[in-house]
Design a protein around this motif. Structure first.
Motif, PDB file in Angstrom:
ATOM      1  N   UNK A  78       0.790  -1.237   0.000  1.00  0.00           N
ATOM      2  CA  UNK A  78       0.000   0.000   0.000  1.00  0.00           C
ATOM      3  C   UNK A  78       0.822   1.288   0.000  1.00  0.00           C
ATOM      4  N   UNK A  79       2.140   1.218  -0.145  1.00  0.00           N
ATOM      5  CA  UNK A  79       2.934   2.447  -0.124  1.00  0.00           C
ATOM      6  C   UNK A  79       3.618   2.723  -1.454  1.00  0.00           C
ATOM      7  N   UNK A  80       3.549   1.780  -2.362  1.00  0.00           N
ATOM      8  CA  UNK A  80       4.213   1.963  -3.653  1.00  0.00           C
ATOM      9  C   UNK A  80       5.720   1.721  -3.581  1.00  0.00           C
ATOM     10  N   UNK A  81       6.194   1.134  -2.486  1.00  0.00           N
ATOM     11  CA  UNK A  81       7.626   0.905  -2.335  1.00  0.00           C
ATOM     12  C   UNK A  81       7.977  -0.484  -2.842  1.00  0.00           C
TER      13      UNK A  81
END
Length: 103
Positions: A78-81
């Motif tokens: 959910x953080x795009x990392x």
């Protein structure tokens, strides 16, 4: 006759003529090195401890090489990392040329 030697932080069981791959050593190909002996087995007798310190295992450096590539993936939901990196370990190939029991 075989011996257990300490090579690059690991213990390896070796006999004369064996080829082993260890973490990178500073010696160049063609050089001769001596590996510390942890245990020596000669037929029915087993030598360990301080008596094994007199024994010696000689090896010849055959080549410097690199290990198989491994891929490291990092992911956080959910953080795009996302991160992907690779690694290849530097290795040294050794051939055992002689084992002597010492005194």
């Amino acid at each position: 006759m075989y011996a257990v030697v300490k090579a690059s932080g690991r213990q390896e069981k070796v006999a004369v003529g064996d080829v082993l791959v260890v973490n990178r050593l500073a010696e160049k190909p063609g050089a001769s090195i001596e590996l510390p002996v942890v245990m020596l087995v000669d037929g029915a007798s087993v030598v360990t401890g301080a008596a094994a310190a007199n024994a010696s295992v000689k090896a010849e450096v055959l080549a410097e090489e690199r290990g198989e590539k491994i891929t490291i993936l990092k992911y956080k939901n959910k953080t795009g990392y996302r991160r992907r990196i690779g690694h290849r370990q530097d290795l040294t190939r050794l051939k055992v040329t002689g084992i002597s029991a010492g005194k």
